[in-house]
Write a protein that holds these residues in place. Sequence first.
Motif, PDB file in Angstrom:
ATOM      1  N   ARG A 145      18.724 -59.001 -88.314  1.00  0.00           N
ATOM      2  CA  ARG A 145      18.491 -58.061 -89.416  1.00  0.00           C
ATOM      3  C   ARG A 145      19.139 -58.522 -90.714  1.00  0.00           C
ATOM      4  O   ARG A 145      18.600 -58.297 -91.800  1.00  0.00           O
ATOM      5  CB  ARG A 145      19.002 -56.672 -89.026  1.00  0.00           C
ATOM      6  CG  ARG A 145      18.140 -55.958 -87.991  1.00  0.00           C
ATOM      7  CD  ARG A 145      18.829 -54.688 -87.498  1.00  0.00           C
ATOM      8  NE  ARG A 145      19.172 -53.785 -88.582  1.00  0.00           N
ATOM      9  CZ  ARG A 145      18.409 -52.759 -88.980  1.00  0.00           C
ATOM     10  NH1 ARG A 145      17.254 -52.528 -88.385  1.00  0.00           N
ATOM     11  NH2 ARG A 145      18.803 -51.971 -89.960  1.00  0.00           N
ATOM     12  N   LEU A 146      20.302 -59.155 -90.630  1.00  0.00           N
ATOM     13  CA  LEU A 146      20.966 -59.633 -91.844  1.00  0.00           C
ATOM     14  C   LEU A 146      20.114 -60.682 -92.555  1.00  0.00           C
ATOM     15  O   LEU A 146      19.938 -60.642 -93.774  1.00  0.00           O
ATOM     16  CB  LEU A 146      22.342 -60.209 -91.503  1.00  0.00           C
ATOM     17  CG  LEU A 146      23.475 -59.206 -91.283  1.00  0.00           C
ATOM     18  CD1 LEU A 146      24.721 -59.930 -90.789  1.00  0.00           C
ATOM     19  CD2 LEU A 146      23.783 -58.443 -92.566  1.00  0.00           C
ATOM     20  N   ALA A 149      17.038 -58.965 -94.073  1.00  0.00           N
ATOM     21  CA  ALA A 149      17.376 -58.222 -95.289  1.00  0.00           C
ATOM     22  C   ALA A 149      17.491 -59.172 -96.476  1.00  0.00           C
ATOM     23  O   ALA A 149      17.023 -58.876 -97.585  1.00  0.00           O
ATOM     24  CB  ALA A 149      18.683 -57.459 -95.085  1.00  0.00           C
ATOM     25  N   LEU A 218      18.779 -49.755 -94.094  1.00  0.00           N
ATOM     26  CA  LEU A 218      19.733 -50.853 -94.158  1.00  0.00           C
ATOM     27  C   LEU A 218      21.171 -50.365 -93.993  1.00  0.00           C
ATOM     28  O   LEU A 218      21.559 -49.347 -94.556  1.00  0.00           O
ATOM     29  CB  LEU A 218      19.606 -51.566 -95.507  1.00  0.00           C
ATOM     30  CG  LEU A 218      18.279 -52.259 -95.806  1.00  0.00           C
ATOM     31  CD1 LEU A 218      18.289 -52.804 -97.223  1.00  0.00           C
ATOM     32  CD2 LEU A 218      18.016 -53.375 -94.823  1.00  0.00           C
ATOM     33  N   GLU A 222      23.822 -55.168 -94.583  1.00  0.00           N
ATOM     34  CA  GLU A 222      22.443 -55.614 -94.800  1.00  0.00           C
ATOM     35  C   GLU A 222      22.009 -55.337 -96.232  1.00  0.00           C
ATOM     36  O   GLU A 222      21.344 -56.160 -96.864  1.00  0.00           O
ATOM     37  CB  GLU A 222      21.509 -54.912 -93.816  1.00  0.00           C
ATOM     38  CG  GLU A 222      21.716 -55.352 -92.378  1.00  0.00           C
ATOM     39  CD  GLU A 222      21.124 -54.379 -91.372  1.00  0.00           C
ATOM     40  OE1 GLU A 222      21.242 -54.659 -90.165  1.00  0.00           O
ATOM     41  OE2 GLU A 222      20.564 -53.345 -91.786  1.00  0.00           O
TER      42      GLU A 222
END
Length: 267
Positions: A145-146, A149, A218, A222
């Motif tokens: 996810r990081l 993002a 988020l 993120e």
Amino acid sequence: MAVTPFGSSPVPPGFERRSHSSLAWVVRASVDDPALAHLLCDPETHLAHSPRIFKNEGRCVVALVGGYVMKRWSGYGGLERWKTRWRGTRAARAGWAATALEQAGVATVPVLAWGTREGVIGAPSYLLMAYLADAVDLRSWQGNRLEMAERLGGLIGLLHERGFTHRDLKPSNLLVTPDGCPLLIDLDGLRSVGPVPRSRAIADVVKLGRRMVAPSSLTPSEASRFLSRYCLARGFRDRRNWWTVLREEAGRHDEFRTLRAARKTRA
């Protein structure tokens, strides 16, 4: 005289006009597929026998046809007929938007053709795109996810920096390739506005922070990655000032939703 979106030429560079049956098409000149002519002659039959329907909302259908993705708009009246008369069909506007994004270096799915029945205002219009079999929309994507993002921040930052906005930024309007590259789709929602107003950019970024990375909004880390890459893509130096404005804007959205929910409960 009708005005062509995103440019004054009736055909974008690298495309050419072709007629198939009673349909007028604008087709990417580099496409050399013998089966394509048959598809362009009778898109309705191919849509009716599609092995996979991605979206069916009555007026808008997206389906897999002949190894391509076709989007059809139909049944619109009123304002849309006026837009068709002066700005081109929805398919033409989306096609021009896609070519404009390509020229600006913003990642999107390649558009191959668009067309409609010649001389009939209000007739269905069709947009033909490449089919990326291994890509998934952001709702179904699973991964880091990081990193996602950060990549989304770069994509939307570049979109704004090149003078475009999108009215409906959400997970279903983003595809992710197997190597994790996000691609913008649903291009009839794209607008070329020149320098993007600060208020519009903030609204887009706040919306992205809430809806963009499934299954939740988020996290702070993120959001930091997203905003850092967004500011880098736009050439902004003062990220702290953007953080302050965005947090205030997000707070106003929260207050509005809470108030609206309370009113519905009382009603």
